[in-house]
Design a protein around this motif. Structure first.
Motif, short mmCIF file in Angstrom:
data_model
loop_
_atom_site.label_atom_id
_atom_site.label_comp_id
_atom_site.label_asym_id
_atom_site.label_seq_id
_atom_site.Cartn_x
_atom_site.Cartn_y
_atom_site.Cartn_z
N LEU A 189 -5.36 -12.00 5.27
CA LEU A 189 -5.02 -11.84 3.66
C LEU A 189 -6.39 -11.81 2.98
CD1 LEU A 189 -2.07 -14.38 3.08
CD2 LEU A 189 -1.97 -12.00 3.16
N ALA A 190 -7.23 -12.62 3.42
CA ALA A 190 -8.52 -12.72 2.81
C ALA A 190 -9.42 -11.30 2.90
CB ALA A 190 -9.47 -13.82 3.59
N PHE A 191 -9.27 -10.87 4.53
CA PHE A 191 -9.89 -9.40 4.56
C PHE A 191 -9.60 -8.57 3.67
CE2 PHE A 191 -10.72 -10.13 9.29
CZ PHE A 191 -11.77 -10.74 9.19
N MET B 93 -0.33 -10.13 -3.10
CA MET B 93 -0.33 -10.78 -1.79
C MET B 93 0.75 -10.51 -0.77
SD MET B 93 -2.99 -12.71 -2.20
CE MET B 93 -2.78 -13.31 -0.73
N ARG B 94 2.02 -9.92 -1.43
CA ARG B 94 2.97 -9.43 -0.37
C ARG B 94 2.33 -8.06 0.21
NH1 ARG B 94 7.42 -5.88 -1.07
NH2 ARG B 94 9.19 -6.62 0.33
N TYR B 95 1.88 -7.29 -0.59
CA TYR B 95 1.08 -6.17 -0.02
C TYR B 95 0.10 -6.55 1.19
CZ TYR B 95 -1.79 -1.95 0.48
OH TYR B 95 -2.41 -1.00 0.83
N CYS B 96 -0.61 -7.39 0.52
CA CYS B 96 -1.63 -7.94 1.61
C CYS B 96 -1.22 -8.39 2.98
CB CYS B 96 -2.85 -8.97 0.95
SG CYS B 96 -3.94 -8.27 -0.36
N TYR B 97 -0.10 -8.90 2.90
CA TYR B 97 0.51 -9.42 4.19
C TYR B 97 0.94 -8.52 4.77
CZ TYR B 97 4.25 -11.00 7.47
OH TYR B 97 4.70 -11.07 8.60
N GLY B 98 1.46 -7.39 4.20
CA GLY B 98 2.31 -6.43 4.95
C GLY B 98 1.09 -5.53 5.72
N VAL B 99 0.04 -5.41 5.16
CA VAL B 99 -0.89 -4.43 5.87
C VAL B 99 -2.09 -5.14 6.58
CG1 VAL B 99 -0.53 -2.42 4.06
CG2 VAL B 99 -2.41 -3.97 3.66
N ALA B 100 -2.28 -6.46 6.41
CA ALA B 100 -3.47 -7.17 6.99
C ALA B 100 -2.83 -8.52 7.56
CB ALA B 100 -4.61 -7.26 5.96
N TYR C 153 -9.93 -17.59 3.13
CA TYR C 153 -11.02 -17.65 4.16
C TYR C 153 -11.15 -19.24 4.52
CZ TYR C 153 -13.14 -12.86 3.61
OH TYR C 153 -13.35 -11.71 3.62
N ALA C 154 -11.08 -20.16 3.53
CA ALA C 154 -11.33 -21.45 3.91
C ALA C 154 -10.19 -22.01 4.89
CB ALA C 154 -11.58 -22.24 2.67
#
Length: 329
Positions: free
Chosen positions: A179-181, A143-150, A242-243
């Motif tokens: 994050l969902a993307f 999730m930390r990675y997802c935050y940083g790139v998206a 997404y929700a």
């Protein structure tokens, strides 16, 4: 109009054209959704996308994200590229000319919207995880990675759409959509990434299915059903985000709400295809056909605009136990 104003308008038109071309090549889904914006907002969103796409491609050795990351690129070369991206981003934010269209477009957008410097550098910090060949042991790591790139891209896009920079609640929802993307991207690209030597799926989830967190194990045909079940687990997490993001759409202006709802619908459909396709779904690239994209975009308009017009004042439900963003700096 003065000569200077005419020149500035011509420059913006050229950068806008560059952004439009980049988003059409880099993401057909986002390109379609962006058509729902007003003219100025569309240009700003496309120019910001162009900078994000450029930075991502430079770190990965890709072209418009179409091919797999360059597995031969050394960590030292990625670090050199990252350092250059940071320097050019710093110069852009300080109003210094860079002479590259991606950075000139970014400078235009950042100045117009007084974009906080934290967010662009959080994005580059996310890309730094690739340069450092980071490992992702837990869902929190992923999730930390997802935050940083998206996730941070969602925040910057929300600011371009008119969300106040201090409206943390709405920015959280914009982050949730990013994050969902990205969780959806990870599931879609799980085999392409493994072939490039990368694993973004948490090692803990793989271990629970008896799959070692290394590319060879992910690519082992005998593990394909286990890998698919891990992807379904990540998609379950994506659905929670997404929700949460959907609850924030009504805080956007009507056309922005329509565009965001359209992009949400299209991207979420990728996850549906992975679920329904079973363990063999990755034999071809998972994609949403054009006709269905159009239908999902129309659905976004139908739900997004009324929610913006009539539900804006309603209090959004709490995010609960969802991952909470924090600066990468």
């Amino acid at each position: 109009m003065s000569v200077s104003a005419t020149q500035n308008a011509a420059s913006r038109d050229a950068l806008s054209a560059y952004g439009k071309k980049t988003i059409k090549q880099g993401s057909k889904s986002f390109a379609l959704a962006s058509l729902l914006f007003g003219r100025e907002m569309q240009a700003d969103a496309q120019m910001l996308y162009a900078w994000c796409r450029h930075c991502d491609d430079v770190i990965d050795g890709q072209s418009m994200g179409e091919d797999a990351p360059d597995a031969e690129m050394t960590a030292a070369e990625r670090q050199r590229r990252l350092d250059r991206l940071r320097e050019n981003t710093r110069r852009s934010l300080n109003g210094e000319p860079v002479g590259e269209p991606a950075f000139d477009a970014f400078a235009e957008v950042a100045a117009r919207h007084h974009l906080p410097k934290q967010y662009p550098f959080d994005l580059l910090a996310g890309f730094a995880l690739d340069a450092e060949e980071a490992c992702y042991e837990t869902l929190d790591d992923t999730m930390r990675y997802c935050y940083g790139v998206a996730g941070v891209v969602g925040i910057m896009m929300a600011i371009l759409m008119g969300v106040d920079r201090d409206d943390e609640e709405t920015l959280d929802r914009a982050c949730d959509l990013g994050l969902a993307f990205q969780l959806t991207n990870i599931c879609r690209d799980i085999y392409d990434d493994a072939r490039a030597g990368r694993i973004y799926v948490p090692a803990a989830l793989l271990g629970a299915e008896g799959v070692a967190a290394d590319p060879a194990s992910l690519l082992d045909e005998t593990n394909k059903e286990r890998v698919w079940r891990v992807a379904i687990s990540l998609l379950d997490s994506a659905d929670d985000y997404y929700a949460s993001a959907s609850a924030g759409v009504r805080r956007l202006p009507p056309r922005a709400a329509a565009a965001v709802a359209a992009a949400r619908n299209i991207y979420r459909d990728i996850g549906r295809r992975i679920r329904e396709g079973g363990p063999d779904v990755w034999r071809a690239r998972v994609a949403v056909p054009g006709a269905r994209k159009a239908m999902l975009a129309v659905s976004g308009i139908v739900t997004g605009v009324p929610s913006s017009l009539f539900l804006k004042s309603l209090k959004t439900p709490p995010r609960g136990a969802l991952w909470r963003r924090q600066s990468m700096q």
